[in-house]
Design a protein around this motif. Structure first.
Motif, PDB file in Angstrom:
ATOM      1  N   ASP A  20       2.581  -4.881   6.751  1.00 41.35           N
ATOM      2  CA  ASP A  20       2.718  -4.080   7.967  1.00 41.35           C
ATOM      3  C   ASP A  20       1.336  -3.739   8.553  1.00 41.35           C
ATOM      4  O   ASP A  20       0.516  -3.084   7.889  1.00 41.35           O
ATOM      5  CB  ASP A  20       3.481  -2.793   7.586  1.00 41.35           C
ATOM      6  N   ASP A  47      -0.941  -5.648   2.761  1.00 39.94           N
ATOM      7  CA  ASP A  47       0.360  -5.074   3.118  1.00 39.94           C
ATOM      8  C   ASP A  47       0.879  -5.830   4.339  1.00 39.94           C
ATOM      9  O   ASP A  47       0.116  -6.132   5.258  1.00 39.94           O
ATOM     10  CB  ASP A  47       0.229  -3.572   3.420  1.00 39.94           C
ATOM     11  N   SER A  91       9.201   7.957 -13.236  1.00 36.85           N
ATOM     12  CA  SER A  91      10.202   7.054 -12.719  1.00 36.85           C
ATOM     13  C   SER A  91      10.241   5.768 -13.516  1.00 36.85           C
ATOM     14  O   SER A  91       9.257   5.346 -14.046  1.00 36.85           O
ATOM     15  CB  SER A  91       9.880   6.711 -11.291  1.00 36.85           C
ATOM     16  N   HIS A 139       4.830  -1.336 -16.059  1.00 36.28           N
ATOM     17  CA  HIS A 139       5.492  -0.243 -15.320  1.00 36.28           C
ATOM     18  C   HIS A 139       4.823   1.084 -15.659  1.00 36.28           C
ATOM     19  O   HIS A 139       4.984   1.590 -16.766  1.00 36.28           O
ATOM     20  CB  HIS A 139       6.985  -0.194 -15.713  1.00 36.28           C
ATOM     21  N   VAL A 155       5.520  -3.464  -4.918  1.00 29.80           N
ATOM     22  CA  VAL A 155       6.574  -3.500  -3.906  1.00 29.80           C
ATOM     23  C   VAL A 155       7.909  -3.194  -4.582  1.00 29.80           C
ATOM     24  O   VAL A 155       8.007  -3.244  -5.802  1.00 29.80           O
ATOM     25  CB  VAL A 155       6.623  -4.898  -3.239  1.00 29.80           C
ATOM     26  N   GLY A 174       4.924   8.946 -11.084  1.00 30.25           N
ATOM     27  CA  GLY A 174       5.186   8.806  -9.656  1.00 30.25           C
ATOM     28  C   GLY A 174       5.557  10.142  -9.050  1.00 30.25           C
ATOM     29  O   GLY A 174       5.499  11.178  -9.718  1.00 30.25           O
ATOM     30  N   VAL A 199      11.413  -3.603  -6.353  1.00 28.30           N
ATOM     31  CA  VAL A 199      11.783  -4.668  -7.290  1.00 28.30           C
ATOM     32  C   VAL A 199      12.402  -5.874  -6.574  1.00 28.30           C
ATOM     33  O   VAL A 199      12.089  -7.029  -6.881  1.00 28.30           O
ATOM     34  CB  VAL A 199      12.751  -4.084  -8.348  1.00 28.30           C
ATOM     35  N   VAL A 229       0.367  -0.092   8.558  1.00 30.22           N
ATOM     36  CA  VAL A 229      -0.011   0.412   7.225  1.00 30.22           C
ATOM     37  C   VAL A 229      -1.441  -0.042   6.894  1.00 30.22           C
ATOM     38  O   VAL A 229      -2.255   0.730   6.386  1.00 30.22           O
ATOM     39  CB  VAL A 229       1.000  -0.055   6.147  1.00 30.22           C
ATOM     40  N   LEU A 270       2.976   4.366  -2.473  1.00 28.69           N
ATOM     41  CA  LEU A 270       2.530   5.405  -3.407  1.00 28.69           C
ATOM     42  C   LEU A 270       1.773   4.804  -4.602  1.00 28.69           C
ATOM     43  O   LEU A 270       0.641   5.201  -4.906  1.00 28.69           O
ATOM     44  CB  LEU A 270       3.746   6.193  -3.912  1.00 28.69           C
ATOM     45  N   GLU A 301       7.014  13.210 -10.882  1.00 25.47           N
ATOM     46  CA  GLU A 301       8.324  12.869 -11.433  1.00 25.47           C
ATOM     47  C   GLU A 301       8.202  11.490 -12.048  1.00 25.47           C
ATOM     48  O   GLU A 301       7.779  10.553 -11.404  1.00 25.47           O
ATOM     49  CB  GLU A 301       9.379  12.846 -10.337  1.00 25.47           C
ATOM     50  N   SER A 326       9.981  -0.713 -11.525  1.00 29.30           N
ATOM     51  CA  SER A 326      10.674   0.182 -12.461  1.00 29.30           C
ATOM     52  C   SER A 326      11.723  -0.555 -13.288  1.00 29.30           C
ATOM     53  O   SER A 326      12.341   0.040 -14.165  1.00 29.30           O
ATOM     54  CB  SER A 326      11.346   1.310 -11.684  1.00 29.30           C
ATOM     55  N   ALA A 375       0.831  -1.212   0.000  1.00 30.10           N
ATOM     56  CA  ALA A 375       0.000   0.000   0.000  1.00 30.10           C
ATOM     57  C   ALA A 375       0.859   1.254   0.000  1.00 30.10           C
ATOM     58  O   ALA A 375       0.652   2.166   0.792  1.00 30.10           O
ATOM     59  CB  ALA A 375      -0.934  -0.012   1.208  1.00 30.10           C
TER      60      ALA A 375
HETATM   61  P1  NAP Z   1       6.462   2.792  -1.495  1.00 32.18           P
HETATM   62  O1  NAP Z   1       5.519   3.933  -1.429  1.00 32.18           O
HETATM   63  O2  NAP Z   1       7.718   2.835  -0.691  1.00 32.18           O
HETATM   64  O3  NAP Z   1       5.688   1.434  -1.168  1.00 32.18           O
HETATM   65  C1  NAP Z   1       6.356   0.193  -1.176  1.00 32.18           C
HETATM   66  C2  NAP Z   1       5.412  -0.870  -0.674  1.00 32.18           C
HETATM   67  O4  NAP Z   1       6.086  -2.140  -0.780  1.00 32.18           O
HETATM   68  C3  NAP Z   1       5.032  -0.696   0.775  1.00 32.18           C
HETATM   69  O5  NAP Z   1       3.677  -1.018   0.909  1.00 32.18           O
HETATM   70  C4  NAP Z   1       5.920  -1.738   1.486  1.00 32.18           C
HETATM   71  O6  NAP Z   1       5.336  -2.323   2.608  1.00 32.18           O
HETATM   72  C5  NAP Z   1       5.981  -2.831   0.446  1.00 32.18           C
HETATM   73  N1  NAP Z   1       7.138  -3.701   0.658  1.00 32.18           N
HETATM   74  C6  NAP Z   1       8.430  -3.327   0.760  1.00 32.18           C
HETATM   75  N2  NAP Z   1       9.208  -4.405   0.911  1.00 32.18           N
HETATM   76  C7  NAP Z   1       8.390  -5.475   0.932  1.00 32.18           C
HETATM   77  C8  NAP Z   1       8.591  -6.869   1.079  1.00 32.18           C
HETATM   78  N3  NAP Z   1       9.829  -7.370   1.223  1.00 32.18           N
HETATM   79  N4  NAP Z   1       7.501  -7.688   1.064  1.00 32.18           N
HETATM   80  C9  NAP Z   1       6.256  -7.186   0.927  1.00 32.18           C
HETATM   81  N5  NAP Z   1       6.004  -5.859   0.773  1.00 32.18           N
HETATM   82  C10 NAP Z   1       7.051  -5.032   0.780  1.00 32.18           C
HETATM   83  O7  NAP Z   1       6.965   2.528  -2.993  1.00 32.18           O
HETATM   84  P2  NAP Z   1       6.307   2.893  -4.401  1.00 32.18           P
HETATM   85  O8  NAP Z   1       6.828   4.205  -4.837  1.00 32.18           O
HETATM   86  O9  NAP Z   1       4.831   2.652  -4.361  1.00 32.18           O
HETATM   87  O10 NAP Z   1       7.022   1.801  -5.321  1.00 32.18           O
HETATM   88  C11 NAP Z   1       6.523   0.491  -5.474  1.00 32.18           C
HETATM   89  C12 NAP Z   1       7.004  -0.063  -6.802  1.00 32.18           C
HETATM   90  O11 NAP Z   1       6.584   0.833  -7.840  1.00 32.18           O
HETATM   91  C13 NAP Z   1       8.519  -0.199  -6.921  1.00 32.18           C
HETATM   92  O12 NAP Z   1       8.828  -1.410  -7.549  1.00 32.18           O
HETATM   93  C14 NAP Z   1       8.903   0.944  -7.832  1.00 32.18           C
HETATM   94  O13 NAP Z   1      10.030   0.601  -8.626  1.00 32.18           O
HETATM   95  C15 NAP Z   1       7.656   1.114  -8.688  1.00 32.18           C
HETATM   96  N6  NAP Z   1       7.421   2.470  -9.209  1.00 32.18           N
HETATM   97  C16 NAP Z   1       7.634   3.566  -8.420  1.00 32.18           C
HETATM   98  C17 NAP Z   1       7.419   4.828  -8.935  1.00 32.18           C
HETATM   99  C18 NAP Z   1       7.667   6.059  -8.093  1.00 32.18           C
HETATM  100  O14 NAP Z   1       7.876   7.142  -8.645  1.00 32.18           O
HETATM  101  N7  NAP Z   1       7.669   5.974  -6.802  1.00 32.18           N
HETATM  102  C19 NAP Z   1       6.951   4.980 -10.253  1.00 32.18           C
HETATM  103  C20 NAP Z   1       6.697   3.842 -11.016  1.00 32.18           C
HETATM  104  C21 NAP Z   1       6.942   2.573 -10.481  1.00 32.18           C
HETATM  105  P3  NAP Z   1       5.384  -1.626   4.054  1.00 32.18           P
HETATM  106  O15 NAP Z   1       4.179  -0.764   4.090  1.00 32.18           O
HETATM  107  O16 NAP Z   1       5.316  -2.757   4.982  1.00 32.18           O
HETATM  108  O17 NAP Z   1       6.697  -0.877   4.136  1.00 32.18           O
END
Ligand code: NAP
Length: 313
Positions: free
Chosen positions: A40, A38, A313, A124, A74, A128, A76, A43, A16, A311, A101, A14
Motif C-alpha cells: 500500500d 508494503d 496472540s 511466531h 502479513v 502483540g 496468515v 502505508v 503492528l 495481549e 499466529s 508494515a
Molecule cells: P497488521 O497490523 O494488520 O498488519 C498486516 C500487514 O499485512 C499490513 O502491512 C498489510 O498491508 C499486510 N497485508 C495484508 N494482506 C496482505 C496481502 N494480501 N499481501 C501483502 N500484504 C498484506 O497485522 P499484525 O498484527 O502486524 O499481524 C501480522 C501477522 O502477525 C499476522 O500473521 C498475525 O497472525 C501475526 N501476529 C500478530 C500478533 C498480534 O497480536 N497482532 C501477534 C503475533 C503474531 P497493508 O498495509 O497494505 O494493509
C-alpha cells in the motif's frame, strides 16, 4: 552493545508486528540495512515519515532481491501470495521467515516457493496488542516475550540459529517446537480465548439491542477486558480460525465439555465443585505471574504501567 546479525533485512507488511521488528532492529542496529516493503503506497509513505527503515518500497520482489533475511509480517492467509512473489528472488543462503499466529498452514503455503538454495524458518512472536498498522508498533514489543520458532523437518541448523539469535537480540525468549505442536498449544492459549471474547461481546451487543438493556453501559472489569480482546484485527483473526481449524475445533470440543460440567455444578448447586475449580484456576494465574509473563497489578498492570497494552496472540 549488539552486533550486526544480518546485512540486508527485509520486513514485508508494515503492520503492528512488521513495524515493531523494523523499529527493534533499527534501534539495536541488528542489520546494516532495514528494508520495509508494503503493498500500500499510503502505508509506505507513512513508514517513510516515521523513519524506522533505511529503504521503503511497494515492490516486494525488489525488496527481497539480495536480502539475507525476509520476514513476512502479513495475515496468515496472505503468506502464500507473499512467498510466491519473494521466493524466486531469494539469493543462495537467504532465510525466509514469518510471524504468523498459525504455523502448519503457513509452512504448507510458503514451502513450495522457497528455492532449494534458500531456507524457510517460520516463527511466531507471542506478543502483540489489539492495534494495527505502522503507527501501532514499538521497539520493545518483544522484550521478555516468547518467540516460538518452528523449523520444518531437516531445516538448516545454521539458519535456525541465526533467526533465533535475531529474536533473542530483540529481547525475546526463544523456544523451538514443531508447527503441529505450536498450533495445538496456541489454539488453547490464544485462539479459543479470542473466540470466547468475540462471542461474549457479540452476545452482549445483541442483548443490548434486543432487550434495550444496559449491558455495555455498566460493563465491569471482566467484560471490559473481553471487549479489548474482541477489538483485535478482524482480518488477522479470521485467518487464524480458517487456517488453524482442526486444532481450534479440538480445543473447542474440550472447552465445551468442561463448560457443561460447570453448568451442571451451577444447576445442582455443587458449590464444592465450583470452589475447587476456581481454586485451581487461581493457582494458574499465580504461576503465570511467577514466570514473568504478567504482573500482579490490578487491571493486568496495563494502565498502571502506562505502557501500550499487551495481549499475547
Ligand atoms: P497488521 O497490523 O494488520 O498488519 C498486516 C500487514 O499485512 C499490513 O502491512 C498489510 O498491508 C499486510 N497485508 C495484508 N494482506 C496482505 C496481502 N494480501 N499481501 C501483502 N500484504 C498484506 O497485522 P499484525 O498484527 O502486524 O499481524 C501480522 C501477522 O502477525 C499476522 O500473521 C498475525 O497472525 C501475526 N501476529 C500478530 C500478533 C498480534 O497480536 N497482532 C501477534 C503475533 C503474531 P497493508 O498495509 O497494505 O494493509
Amino acid at each position: 552493545m549488539s552486533a550486526v546479525l544480518f546485512d540486508r533485512l527485509v520486513v514485508i507488511g508494515a503492520g503492528l508486528i512488521g513495524s515493531s521488528i523494523a523499529r527493534a532492529v533499527r534501534e539495536k542496529e541488528l542489520a546494516t540495512t532495514v528494508v520495509v516493503a508494503d503493498r500500500d503506497a499510503a502505508v509506505c509513505a507513512r513508514v517513510r515519515e516515521l523513519g524506522f527503515a533505511h529503504e521503503v518500497t511497494e515492490d516486494l520482489a525488489a525488496a527481497a532481491t539480495g536480502a539475507d533475511l525476509v520476514i513476512a509480517c502479513v495475515p496468515v492467509g496472505a503468506s502464500r501470495a507473499v512467498a510466491e512473489q519473494v521466493g524466486p528472488c531469494l539469493k543462495p543462503g537467504a532465510i525466509l521467515s514469518d510471524v504468523g499466529s498459525v504455523k502448519g498452514a503457513v509452512v504448507e503455503a510458503m514451502a513450495p516457493f522457497v528455492p532449494a538454495h534458500a531456507h524457510l524458518v517460520p516463527a511466531h512472536p507471542v506478543a502483540g496488542t489489539e492495534f494495527s498498522g505502522p503507527d501501532a508498533g514499538f521497539a520493545s514489543l518483544f522484550e521478555n516475550r516468547w518467540c516460538i520458532v518452528t523449523p520444518p523437518e531437516g531445516a538448516d541448523e545454521q539458519a535456525v540459529d541465526r533467526l533465533s539469535g535475531l529474536w533473542r537480540a530483540m529481547g525475546a525468549n526463544v523456544e523451538l517446537m514443531s508447527a503441529h505442536h505450536h498450533d495445538l498449544v496456541l489454539a488453547i492459549t490464544s485462539h479459543v480465548p479470542h473466540l470466547i471474547a468475540y462471542n461474549i461481546v457479540g452476545t452482549a451487543a445483541e442483548l443490548e439491542e434486543t432487550l434495550a438493556s444496559e449491558v455495555i453501559k455498566f460493563s465491569a472489569g471482566g467484560f471490559r477486558d473481553f471487549t479489548r480482546i474482541a477489538s483485535s484485527d478482524p482480518t488477522m483473526w479470521r485467518d487464524v480460525f480458517l487456517y488453524n481449524r482442526d486444532a481450534v475445533l479440538e480445543m473447542l470440543g474440550r472447552f465445551t465439555e468442561d463448560l457443561t460440567a460447570l453448568q451442571r455444578a451451577i444447576r445442582y448447586g455443587d458449590g464444592d465443585a465450583l470452589f475447587d475449580h476456581f481454586t485451581r484456576t487461581r493457582a494458574i494465574r499465580r504461576s503465570i505471574i511467577e514466570l514473568g509473563q504478567e504482573t500482579a497489578a490490578p487491571d493486568f498492570g496495563r494502565r498502571a504501567a502506562g505502557k501500550p497494552r499487551h495481549e499475547q496472540s
